[in-house]
Design a protein around this motif. Structure first.
Motif, short mmCIF file in Angstrom:
data_model
loop_
_atom_site.label_atom_id
_atom_site.label_comp_id
_atom_site.label_asym_id
_atom_site.label_seq_id
_atom_site.Cartn_x
_atom_site.Cartn_y
_atom_site.Cartn_z
N PRO A 70 0.79 -1.24 0.00
CA PRO A 70 0.00 0.00 0.00
C PRO A 70 0.82 1.28 0.00
N ASP A 71 2.10 1.21 0.30
CA ASP A 71 2.93 2.41 0.31
C ASP A 71 3.95 2.42 -0.82
N HIS A 72 3.71 1.65 -1.86
CA HIS A 72 4.67 1.59 -2.96
C HIS A 72 4.68 2.94 -3.69
N PRO A 73 5.80 3.67 -3.69
CA PRO A 73 5.80 5.03 -4.23
C PRO A 73 5.40 5.12 -5.70
N SER A 74 5.95 4.25 -6.55
CA SER A 74 5.62 4.34 -7.98
C SER A 74 4.15 4.04 -8.23
N ALA A 75 3.60 3.08 -7.50
CA ALA A 75 2.19 2.75 -7.68
C ALA A 75 1.31 3.90 -7.21
N LEU A 76 1.67 4.52 -6.08
CA LEU A 76 0.90 5.67 -5.60
C LEU A 76 0.93 6.81 -6.62
N GLY A 77 2.13 7.11 -7.13
CA GLY A 77 2.25 8.20 -8.10
C GLY A 77 1.49 7.93 -9.37
N ASN A 78 1.62 6.71 -9.91
CA ASN A 78 0.93 6.39 -11.15
C ASN A 78 -0.58 6.34 -10.98
N CYS A 79 -1.04 5.80 -9.86
CA CYS A 79 -2.48 5.81 -9.60
C CYS A 79 -3.00 7.24 -9.54
N GLY A 80 -2.27 8.09 -8.83
CA GLY A 80 -2.69 9.48 -8.72
C GLY A 80 -2.76 10.17 -10.06
N ILE A 81 -1.76 9.96 -10.90
CA ILE A 81 -1.73 10.60 -12.23
C ILE A 81 -2.91 10.13 -13.08
N LEU A 82 -3.19 8.83 -13.06
CA LEU A 82 -4.32 8.32 -13.84
C LEU A 82 -5.64 8.85 -13.30
N LEU A 83 -5.76 8.95 -11.99
CA LEU A 83 -6.99 9.48 -11.41
C LEU A 83 -7.21 10.93 -11.82
N THR A 84 -6.12 11.69 -12.00
CA THR A 84 -6.29 13.07 -12.49
C THR A 84 -6.87 13.07 -13.89
N GLU A 85 -6.48 12.09 -14.71
CA GLU A 85 -7.00 12.03 -16.07
C GLU A 85 -8.48 11.65 -16.09
N PHE A 86 -8.92 10.94 -15.06
CA PHE A 86 -10.34 10.61 -14.93
C PHE A 86 -11.10 11.70 -14.19
N LYS A 87 -10.42 12.83 -13.89
CA LYS A 87 -11.03 13.95 -13.16
C LYS A 87 -11.50 13.54 -11.76
N GLN A 88 -10.87 12.53 -11.18
CA GLN A 88 -11.20 12.09 -9.83
C GLN A 88 -10.17 12.70 -8.87
N SER A 89 -10.31 14.01 -8.71
CA SER A 89 -9.28 14.77 -8.01
C SER A 89 -9.18 14.42 -6.54
N THR A 90 -10.30 14.18 -5.88
CA THR A 90 -10.26 13.87 -4.45
C THR A 90 -9.41 12.62 -4.20
N GLN A 91 -9.65 11.57 -4.99
CA GLN A 91 -8.88 10.34 -4.84
C GLN A 91 -7.41 10.56 -5.24
N ALA A 92 -7.20 11.35 -6.30
CA ALA A 92 -5.82 11.61 -6.73
C ALA A 92 -5.05 12.36 -5.65
N ILE A 93 -5.67 13.36 -5.07
CA ILE A 93 -5.01 14.13 -4.02
C ILE A 93 -4.64 13.22 -2.85
N ALA A 94 -5.54 12.30 -2.49
CA ALA A 94 -5.24 11.37 -1.40
C ALA A 94 -4.02 10.51 -1.73
N MET A 95 -3.92 10.09 -2.99
CA MET A 95 -2.74 9.31 -3.41
C MET A 95 -1.47 10.14 -3.29
N PHE A 96 -1.52 11.38 -3.76
CA PHE A 96 -0.33 12.23 -3.72
C PHE A 96 0.05 12.59 -2.29
N GLU A 97 -0.96 12.83 -1.44
CA GLU A 97 -0.67 13.10 -0.04
C GLU A 97 0.04 11.92 0.61
#
Length: 630
Positions: A136-163
């Motif tokens: 759950p704390d894998h940095p590359s997975a967190l970053g990539n998930c967050g970036i893809l969530l931004t493309e889906f306009k799911q900003s709340t979830q993306a921000i949580a990933m980046f945080e």
């Protein structure tokens, strides 16, 4: 020596860089054990690292046939196939590796990145999320998930990933910038000043804290923008050691220009450029489009398809394949209309496929590399004092660098105020810029204007409910009734969108990232734009536009002056009416609204670039001749 001991020795030799000796030992292992997976894998890896993809592929195929149960070999097989541009086969190889080892992190990462490059974003997100299930704390997975969530306009979830990413790995590449930028996309200004200061300090220290496009919302300093671009480019887009073009002279009857872009569809760049594409002088220029993005089937896409001599859909091609095609096609001038924006391929230009390579329009700043020859600008956007902060040579267009399409006719019918959700009376301040361009210092000014102009409202483009909620909360915190923020819905036709500007009284620009296409739209519709000019490319575009429209005094040099001018105009309807009349007459604004004249200036610049290359020139200045009348 036993097979296992020989294998261990070979791996030690490989690790110490004694590749020839290691290769001999791996072959010795296979002579005794033809199905030894690690030996096949290591020989394939050696070939891959040496750049011999053909040998690497052959070794992988031999190894997979001999030892189908060794997951790392399937992983390498997929990597080699991906390097060859055989993406579907690469995915099949990755899937075979995952069938053997479902928690194979490197395979999940590589296949996720490949799926994203193939525009299969949902499938890519599933791969990265799978990593987070067991790490759950894998940095590359967190970053990539967050970036893809931004493309889906799911900003709340993306921000949580980046945080979470910033928490578990504060120095992860670009993590601070990803968090800062996505918060801006929903006008969540948590820790705005602190994050901004950390990002600026990090860039000045040479750290990978923020991608260059996001940095444009954090700073108005051209030198800092150059630093951010250079940091990003050095990691992501280094120059290829063997350029494809090496000084050859082409003998073409017409100058062959190629526009490279992911945005040849319903997109602001295409709205600006379509009229230019359609009006290029085909007696002197052969025009080629290289499309890197999706075909949206839009009316604008249809116009673009019809405008070019040749249109190449290259979204499934590798950067190297595109570059080699451009070299074989003998492109004289390659124009990158994307820069460091979404779905672009800077790596194409790193191969140096063309004699002249130009950075223009889509990305408002330097690329931070030496393989772009020129950047197109005007003297307001890049004054002489700022030239050292651009790694390209600056080529100046007269009047303004940003084109407009004067063939677009604003709809005759103006929607009523009620239809727009606006009150019947009162001044309408308008700002249809993107969310991420709204910063707290500018919003403070806007709220003070609402407080000083009774009955006024602020008209913004419609955004997600979360963004609207955040902005209304921020308004209330500044003593402004939330209902004084009005959000416009989207309309399908640009002609109808432009007609809505008639119901606004004053356009308030953003800072440090100005409105660009949106400011041009407002001025073309007759709406005065008040802007604050900074020291970076994106903070000077609206100033360039109001100057080209014949209203240079609408550009101020500080937020205090910006606020004072906006208040003065809000309280003076006669002055606003006079400004609107001047814009609609087009007399003073001819430079902004003359697409054909702009096209001639652009072609004159291209011609000067081409002539300089033909002469083998390397002078410090590039003089653009007067455009030919056509």
């Amino acid at each position: 020596m036993s097979i296992s001991a020989t294998l261990v020795r070979a791996i030690e030799l490989q690790g110490s860089g004694r590749i020839a000796e290691a290769t001999a030992q791996f072959h010795a292992v296979l002579a005794s054990d033809a199905g030894n997976g690690p030996a096949h894998y290591s020989l394939g890896l050696i070939a891959w690292q040496a750049g011999d993809l053909a040998a690497a592929l052959q070794r992988c195929e031999t190894g997979v046939a001999a030892t189908p149960g060794f997951a790392p070999l399937h992983h390498l097989h997929g990597t080699v196939l991906q390097g060859l541009g055989r993406n579907d086969e690469a995915l099949q190889a990755y899937d075979r590796a995952l069938a053997l080892k479902p928690d194979f992190v490197d395979v999940l990462l590589n296949s996720g990145a490949l799926l994203r490059a193939m525009y299969r974003h949902h499938d890519a997100l599933e791969r990265f999320n799978r990593i987070l299930q067991f790490a759950p704390d894998h940095p590359s997975a967190l970053g990539n998930c967050g970036i893809l969530l931004t493309e889906f306009k799911q900003s709340t979830q993306a921000i949580a990933m980046f945080e979470r990413l910033v928490q578990v790995k504060p120095d992860a590449d670009y993590a601070l910038g990803l968090l800062f930028f996505e918060r801006l996309h929903v006008c969540d200004w948590t820790d705005f000043d602190t994050l901004r200061a950390r990002i600026v300090d990090g860039v000045r220290a040479g750290q990978r804290v923020c991608k260059s496009l996001a940095f444009m919302s954090a700073s108005s300093d051209a030198q800092d923008h150059q630093r951010a671009a250079r940091i990003f480019a050095a990691q992501q887009n280094p120059r290829q050691p063997q350029p494809l073009w090496n000084g050859e002279r082409y003998q073409h009857q017409r100058i062959r220009i190629a526009y490279v872009s992911p945005d040849l569809r319903e997109h602001p760049v295409s709205h600006l450029m379509c009229g230019i594409f359609e009006r290029h002088d085909k007696s002197r220029f052969e025009t080629i489009a290289i499309s890197l993005g999706v075909d949206d089937g839009s009316r604008l896409r249809g116009r673009i398809l019809a405008a070019f001599d040749e249109f190449v859909d290259a979204r499934s091609w590798t950067a190297e394949r595109i570059a080699r095609w451009m070299r074989e096609r003998e492109i004289d001038i390659a124009i990158d209309l994307g820069g460091y924006t979404s779905d672009t391929r800077t790596a194409i230009f790193a191969w140096r496929p063309a004699p002249v390579q130009v950075n223009y329009l889509g990305y408002p700043g330097t690329m931070g590399v030496d393989y772009y020859d020129y950047i197109l600008a005007d003297r307001h956007i890049i004054p002489d004092a700022h030239k050292p902060f651009y790694d390209e040579q600056v080529v100046y267009l007269p009047d303004a660098y940003l084109p407009v399409d004067d063939s677009v006719q604003i709809a005759e019918r103006t929607p009523t105020r009620a239809e727009c959700g606006l009150p019947d009376e009162g001044v309408v301040f308008c700002s249809f810029s993107h969310d991420y361009k709204i910063t707290p210092p500018v919003f403070d000014v806007w709220m003070r204007l609402l407080a000083q102009v009774p009955g006024s409202v602020l008209w913004l483009v419609s955004r997600g409910e979360g963004t609207q909620r955040n902005l209304r909360k921020e308004a209330a915190l500044r003593g402004i009734a939330p209902e004084r923020l009005v959000f416009a819905g989207r309309v399908p036709r640009v002609e109808d969108h432009l007609a809505r500007y008639r119901q606004a009284d004053l356009f308030l620009d953003t800072h440090p990232y100005n409105a660009h296409t949106t400011a041009a739209d407002a001025l073309m519709a007759g709406l005065p734009v008040v802007t604050c000019v900074g020291d970076s490319f994106p903070s000077r575009v609206a100033g360039s536009l109001v100057k080209a429209a014949g209203l240079p005094k609408l550009a101020t040099d500080s937020l205090a002056a910006y606020e004072a001018l906006a208040l003065k105009l809000a309280q003076n309807p006669e002055r606003r009416a006079s400004l609107r009349e001047r814009l609609l007459r087009r007399e003073d604004g001819q430079a902004l609204s003359d697409t054909n004249g702009f096209r001639r200036h652009l072609e004159a610049a291209y011609t000067a670039m081409w002539r300089r290359t033909q002469l083998g020139g390397a002078s410090d200045a590039l003089a653009c001749p007067a455009p030919e009348k056509t």
